[in-house]
Design a protein around this motif. Structure first.
Motif, mmCIF file in Angstrom:
data_model
loop_
_atom_site.group_PDB
_atom_site.id
_atom_site.type_symbol
_atom_site.label_atom_id
_atom_site.label_comp_id
_atom_site.label_asym_id
_atom_site.label_seq_id
_atom_site.Cartn_x
_atom_site.Cartn_y
_atom_site.Cartn_z
ATOM 1 N N ASP A 1 0.829 -1.205 0.000
ATOM 2 C CA ASP A 1 0.000 0.000 0.000
ATOM 3 C C ASP A 1 0.866 1.258 0.000
ATOM 4 O O ASP A 1 0.560 2.234 -0.682
ATOM 5 C CB ASP A 1 -0.947 0.022 1.198
ATOM 6 N N LYS A 2 1.956 1.215 0.749
ATOM 7 C CA LYS A 2 2.866 2.363 0.787
ATOM 8 C C LYS A 2 3.522 2.569 -0.577
ATOM 9 O O LYS A 2 3.635 3.697 -1.050
ATOM 10 C CB LYS A 2 3.930 2.156 1.867
ATOM 11 N N VAL A 3 3.931 1.478 -1.218
ATOM 12 C CA VAL A 3 4.536 1.574 -2.549
ATOM 13 C C VAL A 3 3.536 2.162 -3.533
ATOM 14 O O VAL A 3 3.879 3.032 -4.338
ATOM 15 C CB VAL A 3 5.036 0.200 -3.035
ATOM 16 N N ARG A 4 2.304 1.716 -3.459
ATOM 17 C CA ARG A 4 1.275 2.231 -4.370
ATOM 18 C C ARG A 4 0.990 3.705 -4.131
ATOM 19 O O ARG A 4 0.719 4.445 -5.069
ATOM 20 C CB ARG A 4 -0.017 1.428 -4.217
ATOM 21 N N SER A 5 1.039 4.141 -2.870
ATOM 22 C CA SER A 5 0.686 5.534 -2.590
ATOM 23 C C SER A 5 1.843 6.506 -2.789
ATOM 24 O O SER A 5 1.637 7.606 -3.282
ATOM 25 C CB SER A 5 0.115 5.676 -1.178
ATOM 26 N N VAL A 6 3.071 6.122 -2.414
ATOM 27 C CA VAL A 6 4.190 7.068 -2.509
ATOM 28 C C VAL A 6 5.296 6.609 -3.447
ATOM 29 O O VAL A 6 6.241 7.351 -3.694
ATOM 30 C CB VAL A 6 4.800 7.379 -1.118
ATOM 31 N N GLY A 7 5.205 5.398 -3.954
ATOM 32 C CA GLY A 7 6.211 4.882 -4.871
ATOM 33 C C GLY A 7 7.387 4.268 -4.125
ATOM 34 O O GLY A 7 7.505 4.372 -2.906
ATOM 35 N N TRP A 8 8.273 3.643 -4.883
ATOM 36 C CA TRP A 8 9.433 2.977 -4.291
ATOM 37 C C TRP A 8 10.335 3.967 -3.585
ATOM 38 O O TRP A 8 10.942 3.655 -2.555
ATOM 39 C CB TRP A 8 10.214 2.218 -5.363
ATOM 40 N N ALA A 9 10.448 5.184 -4.099
ATOM 41 C CA ALA A 9 11.323 6.196 -3.505
ATOM 42 C C ALA A 9 10.836 6.639 -2.127
ATOM 43 O O ALA A 9 11.611 7.194 -1.354
ATOM 44 C CB ALA A 9 11.440 7.402 -4.429
ATOM 45 N N GLY A 10 9.581 6.377 -1.818
ATOM 46 C CA GLY A 10 9.024 6.767 -0.524
ATOM 47 C C GLY A 10 9.323 5.787 0.597
ATOM 48 O O GLY A 10 9.015 6.058 1.757
#
Length: 68
Positions: A38-47
């Protein structure tokens, strides 16, 4: 978002996932297993934090060294 829009965006995501390389798919699978998808989907890998990306990378390396 309407039901039609949800279905359409889901099918686009599925087709985009199908176009990924085997290694990229594994990366997403590991992110899901670690509860980070969910974090990857919302902020991307760089997040992701260095600790999170290191954990994903370590598990990918471990998986690769087993002959896959």
């Amino acid at each position: 978002m309407s039901d039609r829009d949800r279905l359409l965006s889901g099918s686009i995501r599925r087709s985009a996932f199908a176009a990924l390389s085997r290694q990229q798919k594994r990366k997403y699978e590991i992110a899901r297993e670690l509860g980070l998808l969910d974090k990857v989907r919302s902020v991307g890998w760089a997040g992701l934090t260095a600790k999170e990306t290191g954990r994903i990378g370590g598990l990918m390396r471990k998986h690769t060294s087993k002959g896959d």
